[in-house]
Write an enzyme that holds these catalytic residues in place. Structure first.
Site, PDB file in Angstrom:
ATOM      1  N   TYR A 389       0.846  -1.194   0.000  1.00 20.91           N
ATOM      2  CA  TYR A 389       0.000   0.000   0.000  1.00 20.91           C
ATOM      3  C   TYR A 389       0.881   1.243   0.000  1.00 20.91           C
ATOM      4  O   TYR A 389       1.838   1.310   0.774  1.00 20.91           O
ATOM      5  CB  TYR A 389      -0.859   0.160   1.234  1.00 20.91           C
ATOM      6  N   HIS A 469      -9.600   1.984   3.813  1.00 23.98           N
ATOM      7  CA  HIS A 469      -9.009   2.925   4.765  1.00 23.98           C
ATOM      8  C   HIS A 469      -9.452   4.358   4.461  1.00 23.98           C
ATOM      9  O   HIS A 469      -8.663   5.283   4.506  1.00 23.98           O
ATOM     10  CB  HIS A 469      -7.483   2.837   4.727  1.00 23.98           C
ATOM     11  N   ASN A 512      -2.071   1.147   8.388  1.00 24.84           N
ATOM     12  CA  ASN A 512      -3.524   0.977   8.538  1.00 24.84           C
ATOM     13  C   ASN A 512      -4.006   1.953   9.615  1.00 24.84           C
ATOM     14  O   ASN A 512      -3.383   2.078  10.665  1.00 24.84           O
ATOM     15  CB  ASN A 512      -3.860  -0.452   8.974  1.00 24.84           C
TER      16      ASN A 512
HETATM   17  N1  6FA Z   1      -7.747  -0.494   9.924  1.00 24.37           N
HETATM   18  C1  6FA Z   1      -6.663  -0.862  10.612  1.00 24.37           C
HETATM   19  O1  6FA Z   1      -6.034  -0.020  11.260  1.00 24.37           O
HETATM   20  N2  6FA Z   1      -6.198  -2.152  10.559  1.00 24.37           N
HETATM   21  C2  6FA Z   1      -6.822  -3.115   9.819  1.00 24.37           C
HETATM   22  O2  6FA Z   1      -6.407  -4.276   9.846  1.00 24.37           O
HETATM   23  C3  6FA Z   1      -7.951  -2.739   9.054  1.00 24.37           C
HETATM   24  N3  6FA Z   1      -8.584  -3.631   8.261  1.00 24.37           N
HETATM   25  C4  6FA Z   1      -9.793  -3.277   7.699  1.00 24.37           C
HETATM   26  C5  6FA Z   1     -10.540  -4.238   7.001  1.00 24.37           C
HETATM   27  O3  6FA Z   1      -9.997  -5.432   6.793  1.00 24.37           O
HETATM   28  C6  6FA Z   1     -11.836  -3.937   6.536  1.00 24.37           C
HETATM   29  C7  6FA Z   1     -12.609  -4.967   5.772  1.00 24.37           C
HETATM   30  C8  6FA Z   1     -12.390  -2.645   6.777  1.00 24.37           C
HETATM   31  C9  6FA Z   1     -13.793  -2.281   6.338  1.00 24.37           C
HETATM   32  C10 6FA Z   1     -11.639  -1.680   7.428  1.00 24.37           C
HETATM   33  C11 6FA Z   1     -10.342  -1.980   7.885  1.00 24.37           C
HETATM   34  N4  6FA Z   1      -9.582  -1.035   8.560  1.00 24.37           N
HETATM   35  C12 6FA Z   1      -8.432  -1.399   9.187  1.00 24.37           C
HETATM   36  C13 6FA Z   1     -10.047   0.351   8.688  1.00 24.37           C
HETATM   37  C14 6FA Z   1     -10.698   0.637  10.031  1.00 24.37           C
HETATM   38  O4  6FA Z   1     -11.491  -0.445  10.468  1.00 24.37           O
HETATM   39  C15 6FA Z   1     -11.546   1.898   9.882  1.00 24.37           C
HETATM   40  O5  6FA Z   1     -10.698   2.955   9.495  1.00 24.37           O
HETATM   41  C16 6FA Z   1     -12.232   2.266  11.189  1.00 24.37           C
HETATM   42  O6  6FA Z   1     -13.106   1.242  11.608  1.00 24.37           O
HETATM   43  C17 6FA Z   1     -13.022   3.563  11.024  1.00 24.37           C
HETATM   44  O7  6FA Z   1     -13.611   3.885  12.259  1.00 24.37           O
HETATM   45  P1  6FA Z   1     -14.813   4.902  12.343  1.00 24.37           P
HETATM   46  O8  6FA Z   1     -15.157   5.015  13.779  1.00 24.37           O
HETATM   47  O9  6FA Z   1     -14.468   6.099  11.583  1.00 24.37           O
HETATM   48  O10 6FA Z   1     -16.037   4.257  11.512  1.00 24.37           O
HETATM   49  P2  6FA Z   1     -16.619   2.792  11.336  1.00 24.37           P
HETATM   50  O11 6FA Z   1     -17.001   2.680   9.913  1.00 24.37           O
HETATM   51  O12 6FA Z   1     -15.752   1.771  11.927  1.00 24.37           O
HETATM   52  O13 6FA Z   1     -17.954   2.808  12.232  1.00 24.37           O
HETATM   53  C18 6FA Z   1     -19.094   3.518  11.891  1.00 24.37           C
HETATM   54  C19 6FA Z   1     -20.271   2.966  12.686  1.00 24.37           C
HETATM   55  O14 6FA Z   1     -21.392   3.809  12.481  1.00 24.37           O
HETATM   56  C20 6FA Z   1     -20.691   1.573  12.257  1.00 24.37           C
HETATM   57  O15 6FA Z   1     -20.852   0.772  13.401  1.00 24.37           O
HETATM   58  C21 6FA Z   1     -22.014   1.801  11.540  1.00 24.37           C
HETATM   59  O16 6FA Z   1     -22.910   0.726  11.663  1.00 24.37           O
HETATM   60  C22 6FA Z   1     -22.538   3.025  12.250  1.00 24.37           C
HETATM   61  N5  6FA Z   1     -23.451   3.847  11.448  1.00 24.37           N
HETATM   62  C23 6FA Z   1     -23.254   4.275  10.179  1.00 24.37           C
HETATM   63  N6  6FA Z   1     -24.279   5.022   9.765  1.00 24.37           N
HETATM   64  C24 6FA Z   1     -25.147   5.083  10.797  1.00 24.37           C
HETATM   65  C25 6FA Z   1     -26.412   5.720  10.973  1.00 24.37           C
HETATM   66  N7  6FA Z   1     -26.950   6.460   9.997  1.00 24.37           N
HETATM   67  N8  6FA Z   1     -27.061   5.549  12.147  1.00 24.37           N
HETATM   68  C26 6FA Z   1     -26.517   4.798  13.138  1.00 24.37           C
HETATM   69  N9  6FA Z   1     -25.310   4.183  13.026  1.00 24.37           N
HETATM   70  C27 6FA Z   1     -24.637   4.324  11.880  1.00 24.37           C
END
Ligand code: 6FA
Length: 535
Positions: A389, A469, A512
């Site tokens: 990456y 990411h 990451n």
């Molecule tokens: N980051 C790392 O540092 N290491 C990793 O190994 C890594 N791997 C992955 C990976 O394999 C995948 C498949 C994905 C998708 C991401 C990976 N990442 C990794 C990136 C990391 O997980 C993200 O950067 C990190 O989770 C981002 O955190 P945030 O808090 O910004 O946001 P999320 O997307 O995690 O959470 C958002 C939440 O809001 C979710 O639970 C969702 O259901 C909820 N939500 C969304 N819209 C909503 C709404 N309208 N109402 C209520 N809830 C809502």
């Protein structure tokens, strides 16, 4: 009941913010659209081999690859066209647990962070205390299935790489290879301390559509909860809403609240459900929501080596289950191969670029491969993948938004738009393979020897360059119009609306990103609590 703080989304950003605000005595509601994940959160999605325990798919790191192959993939947000986790813990409950504490450069002024953010160390230390990194996630302290790591070490050593304990020296990210991961998850730590407080409430299976807004003042959030009047969760006087719905989710809530570029809000206006909930056009707030988006461009190289065990490409780990000895070992005391997600080794190097701006490249290697393109026969039981990456320093940016159906998606892809990003990544890939002859038996099968690295990158499907990411859609900054949130993470031209998630991060860190995102959430919570005018 009205709340001091309503936080939307229980990803790493939302959970940490909810914990710190409730710790300060505020009444906090955390609204999550998805349902439980780990057993501790009430999750029940188990493989047969886990029956009789309270462990779910989201508890067992070794099930990571099965997130992408299980047909019952209820954890992905179905209205986001890229991978996004819609369950308790968000992306943090489905990701690969690659965990890098931020370096000083990750919060530096030249990466776009405002000057108030450069002193990240106390917040990073607070994160490290709650979520310590580990060299060996297996409870017996050993590392398993290490053949890929051994081969990659042999490949990199002649290039001057040395071993590092990266989370003890996060600034050291040039010519190092590392073995480190996350020990525990935000849902097992920060969420549990929040849940123990009477002033904290978690509401699952509830979607926030938009904030309720009168000009610059937010009074609550509009949800799909039919058990409360109008589906509205209200704020206390002086209360605040914090969006932590992720890079796509938070941007969409802003559009649906009349905040963002006019083209996006006009799409909302045309929707029969969302349109009538918009504030009048005179109250729309024009901010660059969705612009400035970046994600690491990543390219896979696939190899075989006679020493490597591809672990059957992780195909059976959920159903019917891993080899009996491995499942038994994991069930006994959470040790062994299943105690770790698929990646075995990570490495970094700094790369000079044609425009004079250094880029960093991260490599991650794992047994197995997502896809192989070769003209020759190969031994699939011996294959492994190096994902390269391009990270800190990249200049490419894209745009995300919504379509008329209110689905969130990339509008302009952010990968390798900048020519120097592309030439630098190509150089990085060439460096990786430059010492292949020093590892007897090592064969690259994708690309194979009929395709050059240049041709391979030039024809690479952009859809498979996605690293999950995504950052930058609600970029932080000091100037309204150039940024979406101010240095306190407050949305410009609003009184009491904040964003604390990946979307405010102005540039990708070295690795990451969720380590950086969690340190950011620690710091954002402190800034929000210190900001006058709140509850
Ligand atoms: N980051 C790392 O540092 N290491 C990793 O190994 C890594 N791997 C992955 C990976 O394999 C995948 C498949 C994905 C998708 C991401 C990976 N990442 C990794 C990136 C990391 O997980 C993200 O950067 C990190 O989770 C981002 O955190 P945030 O808090 O910004 O946001 P999320 O997307 O995690 O959470 C958002 C939440 O809001 C979710 O639970 C969702 O259901 C909820 N939500 C969304 N819209 C909503 C709404 N309208 N109402 C209520 N809830 C809502």
């Amino acid at each position: 009941t009205p709340y001091d703080y309503i936080i939307v989304g229980s990803g790493p950003g939302g959970i940490i913010t909810a914990d710190r605000l409730s710790q300060a005595g505020k009444s906090v509601l955390l609204v999550e659209r998805g349902g439980p994940s780990t057993g501790q959160t009430g999750g029940t999605y188990q493989a047969d081999w886990l029956k009789g325990t309270n462990l779910t798919k989201f508890d067992v790191p070794g099930l990571f690859e099965s997130m992408f192959t299980d047909p019952n993939d209820f954890w992905w947000c179905k209205d986001v066209t890229v991978f996004a986790g819609c369950l308790v813990g968000g992306g943090g409950s489905v990701n690969g647990a690659l965990y890098w504490l931020p370096s000083d450069n990750d919060f530096a002024l030249n990466t776009g962070w405002p000057s108030q953010w450069t002193n990240h160390q106390p917040y990073t230390a607070a994160l490290k205390a709650r979520l310590p990194p580990t060299d060996a996630p297996s409870t017996d302290g050993k590392r398993y299935l290490e053949q890929v790591s051994d081969v990659v070490t042999k490949l990199l050593t002649p290039q001057g790489y040395t071993s590092a304990t990266i989370n003890n020296s996060p600034n050291q990210k040039d010519h190092v290879y590392v073995h480190q991961w996350q020990t525990r998850w935000p849902v097992a730590t920060y969420l549990q301390t929040a849940l123990a407080r009477p002033n904290f409430k978690l509401k699952t299976f509830t979607t926030v559509m938009n904030v309720i807004r009168n000009g610059s003042t937010i009074t609550g959030v509009q949800t799909n909860d039919t058990t409360v009047p109008g589906g509205i969760y209200p704020l206390n006087p002086k209360g605040r809403v914090i969006l932590s719905a992720g890079s796509y989710g938070s941007a969409r809530i802003l559009f649906r609240s009349g905040i963002g570029p006019t083209d996006m809000i006009n799409l909302v206006k045309g929707d029969p459900i969302a349109g009538p909930l918009l504030p009048p056009q005179s109250q729309w707030i024009n901010l660059p929501v969705g612009f400035n988006v970046s994600d690491n461009p990543s390219i896979n190289l696939v190899f075989t080596h006679p020493s490597v065990n591809s672990y059957d490409n992780w195909a059976d780990v959920f159903t019917p289950g891993p080899p009996a000895a491995d499942s038994a070992q994991y069930l006994k005391n959470q040790s062994g191969i299943m105690a770790q997600a698929s990646p075995r080794i990570n490495f970094w190097s700094a790369l000079g670029a044609t425009d004079g701006v250094t880029r960093w490249m991260q490599g991650t290697a794992r047994p197995g491969a997502a896809s192989v393109t070769t003209s020759f026969p190969y031994n699939a039981t011996q294959m492994f993948t190096i994902t390269a990456y391009l990270s800190a320093g990249i200049k490419s940016r894209g745009r995300l938004g919504i379509n008329a159906a209110m689905n969130a998606m990339p509008l302009v892809n952010p990968w390798l738009v900048d020519p120097a990003d592309k030439s630098t990544l190509i150089q990085g890939l060439k460096n990786i393979v430059s010492t292949m002859s020093s590892v007897p038996g090592l064969t690259m099968i994708t690309p194979d020897n009929t395709t050059t690295i240049d041709a391979y990158v030039n024809s690479y499907d952009p859809a498979t360059m996605d690293s999950n990411h995504w950052v930058g859609s609600n970029i932080i900054g000091t100037v309204a119009g150039k940024a979406v949130v101010d240095p306190n993470t407050k949305v410009f031209n609003t009184d009491n609306l904040f964003v604390v998630d990946a979307s405010i991060v102005p540039s990708l860190p070295y690795g990451n990103p969720h380590g950086l995102i969690m340190s950011m959430a620690e710091q954002a919570s402190a800034k929000i609590l210190a900001l006058a005018g709140g509850p």
